[in-house]
Design a protein around this motif. Structure first.
Motif, PDB file in Angstrom:
ATOM      1  N   LYS A   1      -5.405  -5.864  -9.106  1.00  0.00           N
ATOM      2  CA  LYS A   1      -5.417  -6.435  -7.715  1.00  0.00           C
ATOM      3  C   LYS A   1      -6.573  -7.330  -7.593  1.00  0.00           C
ATOM      4  CE  LYS A   1      -4.873  -5.069  -2.969  1.00  0.00           C
ATOM      5  NZ  LYS A   1      -4.881  -3.775  -2.144  1.00  0.00           N
ATOM      6  N   ILE A   2      -7.556  -6.721  -8.038  1.00  0.00           N
ATOM      7  CA  ILE A   2      -9.074  -7.359  -7.820  1.00  0.00           C
ATOM      8  C   ILE A   2      -9.121  -8.527  -8.562  1.00  0.00           C
ATOM      9  CG2 ILE A   2     -11.521  -6.967  -8.154  1.00  0.00           C
ATOM     10  CD1 ILE A   2     -10.996  -3.949  -7.828  1.00  0.00           C
ATOM     11  N   LYS A   3      -8.356  -8.870  -9.851  1.00  0.00           N
ATOM     12  CA  LYS A   3      -8.473  -9.762 -10.623  1.00  0.00           C
ATOM     13  C   LYS A   3      -7.407 -11.035 -10.531  1.00  0.00           C
ATOM     14  CE  LYS A   3      -9.550  -6.927 -14.840  1.00  0.00           C
ATOM     15  NZ  LYS A   3      -8.887  -6.415 -15.910  1.00  0.00           N
ATOM     16  N   LEU A   4      -6.637 -10.654  -9.411  1.00  0.00           N
ATOM     17  CA  LEU A   4      -5.734 -11.700  -8.810  1.00  0.00           C
ATOM     18  C   LEU A   4      -6.279 -12.869  -8.100  1.00  0.00           C
ATOM     19  CD1 LEU A   4      -2.510  -9.429  -7.788  1.00  0.00           C
ATOM     20  CD2 LEU A   4      -2.661 -10.954  -9.933  1.00  0.00           C
ATOM     21  N   PRO A   5      -5.962 -14.113  -8.446  1.00  0.00           N
ATOM     22  CA  PRO A   5      -6.384 -15.023  -7.604  1.00  0.00           C
ATOM     23  C   PRO A   5      -5.685 -15.192  -5.995  1.00  0.00           C
ATOM     24  CG  PRO A   5      -4.808 -16.120  -9.052  1.00  0.00           C
ATOM     25  CD  PRO A   5      -5.099 -14.802  -9.489  1.00  0.00           C
ATOM     26  N   LEU A   6      -4.590 -14.805  -5.906  1.00  0.00           N
ATOM     27  CA  LEU A   6      -4.112 -14.344  -4.656  1.00  0.00           C
ATOM     28  C   LEU A   6      -2.945 -12.869  -4.694  1.00  0.00           C
ATOM     29  CD1 LEU A   6      -3.500 -15.202  -1.574  1.00  0.00           C
ATOM     30  CD2 LEU A   6      -1.734 -16.385  -2.511  1.00  0.00           C
ATOM     31  N   ASP A   7      -3.484 -11.959  -3.842  1.00  0.00           N
ATOM     32  CA  ASP A   7      -2.518 -11.118  -3.957  1.00  0.00           C
ATOM     33  C   ASP A   7      -1.571 -11.215  -2.576  1.00  0.00           C
ATOM     34  OD1 ASP A   7      -1.577  -8.443  -3.914  1.00  0.00           O
ATOM     35  OD2 ASP A   7      -2.951  -7.600  -2.782  1.00  0.00           O
ATOM     36  N   PHE A   8      -0.372 -11.590  -2.810  1.00  0.00           N
ATOM     37  CA  PHE A   8       0.277 -11.971  -1.896  1.00  0.00           C
ATOM     38  C   PHE A   8       0.369 -10.740  -0.684  1.00  0.00           C
ATOM     39  CE2 PHE A   8       2.481 -14.789  -5.005  1.00  0.00           C
ATOM     40  CZ  PHE A   8       2.077 -15.928  -4.340  1.00  0.00           C
TER      41      PHE A   8
ATOM     42  N   GLU B   1       0.862  -1.284   0.064  1.00  0.00           N
ATOM     43  CA  GLU B   1       0.093   0.114  -0.115  1.00  0.00           C
ATOM     44  C   GLU B   1       0.919   1.452  -0.022  1.00  0.00           C
ATOM     45  OE1 GLU B   1      -3.368   0.517  -0.109  1.00  0.00           O
ATOM     46  OE2 GLU B   1      -3.323  -1.471  -0.723  1.00  0.00           O
ATOM     47  N   THR B   2       2.128   0.939   0.419  1.00  0.00           N
ATOM     48  CA  THR B   2       2.816   2.216   0.600  1.00  0.00           C
ATOM     49  C   THR B   2       3.744   2.600  -0.809  1.00  0.00           C
ATOM     50  OG1 THR B   2       4.782   0.986   1.024  1.00  0.00           O
ATOM     51  CG2 THR B   2       3.505   1.939   3.047  1.00  0.00           C
ATOM     52  N   ILE B   3       3.495   1.873  -1.770  1.00  0.00           N
ATOM     53  CA  ILE B   3       4.182   2.023  -3.093  1.00  0.00           C
ATOM     54  C   ILE B   3       3.362   2.811  -3.950  1.00  0.00           C
ATOM     55  CG2 ILE B   3       3.374  -0.123  -4.514  1.00  0.00           C
ATOM     56  CD1 ILE B   3       6.961   0.533  -3.682  1.00  0.00           C
ATOM     57  N   SER B   4       3.862   3.794  -4.932  1.00  0.00           N
ATOM     58  CA  SER B   4       2.986   4.694  -5.783  1.00  0.00           C
ATOM     59  C   SER B   4       2.513   4.008  -7.150  1.00  0.00           C
ATOM     60  CB  SER B   4       4.075   5.992  -6.072  1.00  0.00           C
ATOM     61  OG  SER B   4       5.025   5.087  -7.004  1.00  0.00           O
ATOM     62  N   PHE B   5       3.188   2.748  -7.423  1.00  0.00           N
ATOM     63  CA  PHE B   5       2.778   2.145  -8.802  1.00  0.00           C
ATOM     64  C   PHE B   5       1.743   0.962  -8.430  1.00  0.00           C
ATOM     65  CE2 PHE B   5       5.661  -1.062  -7.947  1.00  0.00           C
ATOM     66  CZ  PHE B   5       7.082  -0.550  -7.769  1.00  0.00           C
ATOM     67  N   LYS B   6       0.896   1.013  -7.282  1.00  0.00           N
ATOM     68  CA  LYS B   6       0.230  -0.127  -6.964  1.00  0.00           C
ATOM     69  C   LYS B   6      -1.027   0.184  -8.042  1.00  0.00           C
ATOM     70  CE  LYS B   6      -2.058   2.731  -3.532  1.00  0.00           C
ATOM     71  NZ  LYS B   6      -2.155   2.787  -2.057  1.00  0.00           N
TER      72      LYS B   6
END
Lengths: 439, 196
Positions: A277-284, A267-272
């Motif tokens: 992220k919503i489409k990922l089966p798992l967001d590590f 969450e702290t990164i600028s290029f999120k």
């Protein structure tokens, strides 16, 4: 479920020890008398029940616990546990026991389970115990039905326990009892010689963190990962978190406040990219945890790691107690609870643990007369010196309680001081004080 | 107005008791219209034996202090008659304390005993406790104050620590209610405070 009694022997320098459990129980002895071995023996005995055959085989050859004191080097490991359990609205007393031979030069004779037994009594209906399971070296049988006898044979390997096998017999009328024994667990807090290390796990850097955790777990295992556990507590069980906070704040009056924090590195990164992220089966999940503390007289908040070793230990000891309570652990052991804690705080800590733990019993080992002076005599087991070098723990006789109090009063010392004085005296002379005072 | 003829020394067994007696003395002071003597509260909390501590405190902190030289010293020991499970053992031998105080030449020695524990007094004002804990007052409670307090505190996600808990909860108690319910327990204290 309540652990009532444990008896075991043939373990390290323990020939045989029997502990009847009250709420707070203590093992007291001078150094090198086997207090830790008693605690380890209970943990070992319970772990042996739970572990798979391969691990059992390894445990039967585990060097640190094989007795090599010449007085007991041929003794098998014997373990017996008495439990009270409420199952299907009845109250049962359960006695489960087993024994095994440690590894031997003669391969045929060692590393094999010798005996096993399960006896159950319905505390409302029965006058005596019924045998639900019995096992000898080559033969094992169990009780198949309420009206039957304990004679249904079951095939068993030398590193298998019948109690584990019966876990797959889910139609057995005493299945819940089988499950209770298989689910036995003990929470342990060791001597915590380096409390400073407790909160260094707040970064993702070890194997444990390779397991993906995308929810907050309050399992007993997580209690070791303190900052994560305490943060999870605040999210999942806020009422327990309040209790935890109240306990810690009263034990550490120099704290103005504290708060567990979670930082999501992603969450702290600028290029999120939220959409991806919503489409990922798992967001590590990649998060770090800390507890921020504000101490009186400090001009800013800091990490918990800046607190003294004793203060960090208090956070840990209380959080493990909360974890034990949440997970309904029947027993929690603390080795040398007094380490890094000043004597004036011990009574307060005991009161807090006693209040926090409704479901769990406590077993402490201690070197501290300050701690002992607050405990009931019937809850103290004394390690007494003997020529054989064995761990022999004795219970003070009820009929001698008054005499002990009078002796302490006469000498104008606490009962804790008196017990240690006498242990020291007995170490260097043939004083039979404990023979007179103990069972 | 100050009563300059005497000094009352109150020995108490812990923080909770110290706070209770601080509030009690203040309560009497506010009510009083007569000269009010100086009151010194001494908290015996700690790890040592209380018997020796009482005598030592009187000897070193009171009798050696020039301030109190010409005053009549009246000693009150305030304690529970019952011991709770995690109390220090052996319990304080108060007759030994009485003897030790007499040997110092102090003639006025009184005991204020909580039957059985000071918590039994606190629950005489359940409204105050429940108000502090922000919980509904239970319809029926046991007579065992410590058990009641532990239960009520737990309902409010707090831990009642006998002898240690202060945290302003005693300020919520209605002392007049407690004094009235205890009928005469504080008679000697009231007499020496000139509020009888």
């Amino acid at each position: 479920m309540e652990i009532v009694r444990v008896k075991f022997g043939g373990f390290s320098n323990v020939e045989s020890v029997e502990l009847d459990f009250n709420k707070i129980n203590t093992l007291v002895a001078l150094n090198n008398y086997g207090k830790s071995n008693v605690i380890k023996g209970i943990q070992f005995g319970i772990d042996f029940i739970k572990n798979q055959s391969k691990t059992k085989a390894k445990m039967m050859a585990f060097k640190p616990f094989i007795p090599y004191n010449e007085n007991i080097d041929n003794k098998p490991f014997r373990f017996e546990i008495e439990i009270n359990a409420i199952n299907e609205s009845s109250n049962y007393s359960i006695i489960y026991s087993y024994s095994f031979d440690w590894i031997k030069n003669d391969k045929e004779r060692g590393k094999r389970i010798l005996e096993e037994s399960l006896k159950v009594k319905n505390l409302v209906e029965d006058l005596k115990y019924s045998t639900f399971l019995k096992r000898g070296l080559n033969k094992a049988a169990y009780l198949p039905s309420k009206t039957g006898r304990c004679d249904r044979e079951i095939k068993i390997e030398k590193d298998e326990l019948v109690i584990n096998k019966l876990e797959s017999f889910d139609e057995l009328f005493y299945y819940s009892i089988i499950k209770t024994i298989n689910d036995l667990n003990v929470a342990s807090v060791d001597t915590l010689q380096n409390p400073d290390d407790l909160y260094k796990k707040n970064r993702i850097h070890n194997n444990e963190n390779l397991i993906v955790k995308n929810d907050y777990s309050l399992s007993m295992n997580e209690a070791a990962n303190s900052a994560y556990f305490i943060y999870g507590l605040s999210k999942k069980k806020p009422q327990y978190f309040e209790l935890f906070k109240d306990a810690v704040m009263t034990l550490l009056p120099s704290l103005e406040d504290f708060e567990p924090v979670e930082i999501d590195l992603k969450e702290t990164i600028s290029f999120k990219n939220e959409e991806a992220k919503i489409k990922l089966p798992l967001d590590f999940p990649e998060k770090i945890y800390d507890i921020r503390v504000k101490e009186r007289n400090n001009n800013q908040q800091t990490s918990i790691t800046s607190l003294s070793s004793g203060s960090q230990k208090i956070f840990y000891v209380v959080s493990v107690a909360i974890a034990a309570e949440i997970n309904k652990m029947p027993l929690i052991t603390y080795e040398e609870l007094e380490n890094s804690i000043h004597p004036g705080l011990l009574q307060k800590l005991l009161i807090i643990l006693d209040n926090l733990l409704e479901n769990s019993k406590i077993l402490l080992s201690s070197h501290s007369p300050y701690l002992i002076q607050y405990l009931d005599f019937s809850n103290i087991k004394i390690g007494t010196p003997n020529e054989k070098g064995l761990a022999i723990f004795k219970q003070l006789r009820k009929s001698k309680f008054k005499k002990l109090l009078l002796l302490a009063e006469d000498e104008n010392i606490s009962v804790g001081d008196l017990i240690f004085e006498k242990m020291i005296e007995c170490q260097s002379s043939d004083d039979d004080f404990f023979n007179e005072m103990c069972n | 107005m100050k009563d300059l003829s005497k000094l009352l020394v109150l020995f108490v067994e812990g923080d909770t008791e110290a706070e209770f007696y601080r509030l009690l003395i203040n309560y009497y002071k506010e009510k009083s219209s007569k000269p009010f003597p100086e009151v010194k509260r001494i908290n015996l909390k700690g790890i040592g034996r209380f018997e020796a501590k009482v005598v030592s405190k009187l000897k070193n902190d009171i009798l050696k202090d020039k301030k109190y030289k010409d005053l009549e010293i009246i000693v009150f020991c305030c304690y529970d008659t019952d011991v709770f499970e995690l109390a220090k053992k052996p319990p304080t031998n108060w007759s030994k304390v009485r003897k030790g105080v007499a040997e110092l030449g102090i003639k006025s020695f009184y005991e204020i005993k909580s039957q059985k524990m000071i918590e039994d007094w606190f629950i005489k004002d359940l409204d105050g406790i429940c108000d502090f804990l922000k919980i509904k007052k239970p319809k029926k409670v046991s007579q065992e104050g410590l058990k009641v307090l532990k239960g009520l505190f737990k309902t409010s996600n707090k831990i009642y620590q006998k002898g240690y808990y202060t945290h302003k909860f005693l300020e919520k108690l209605d002392l007049s209610k407690i004094i009235k319910a205890l009928k005469g327990v504080f008679d000697d204290l009231e007499r020496y405070l000139n509020v009888k």
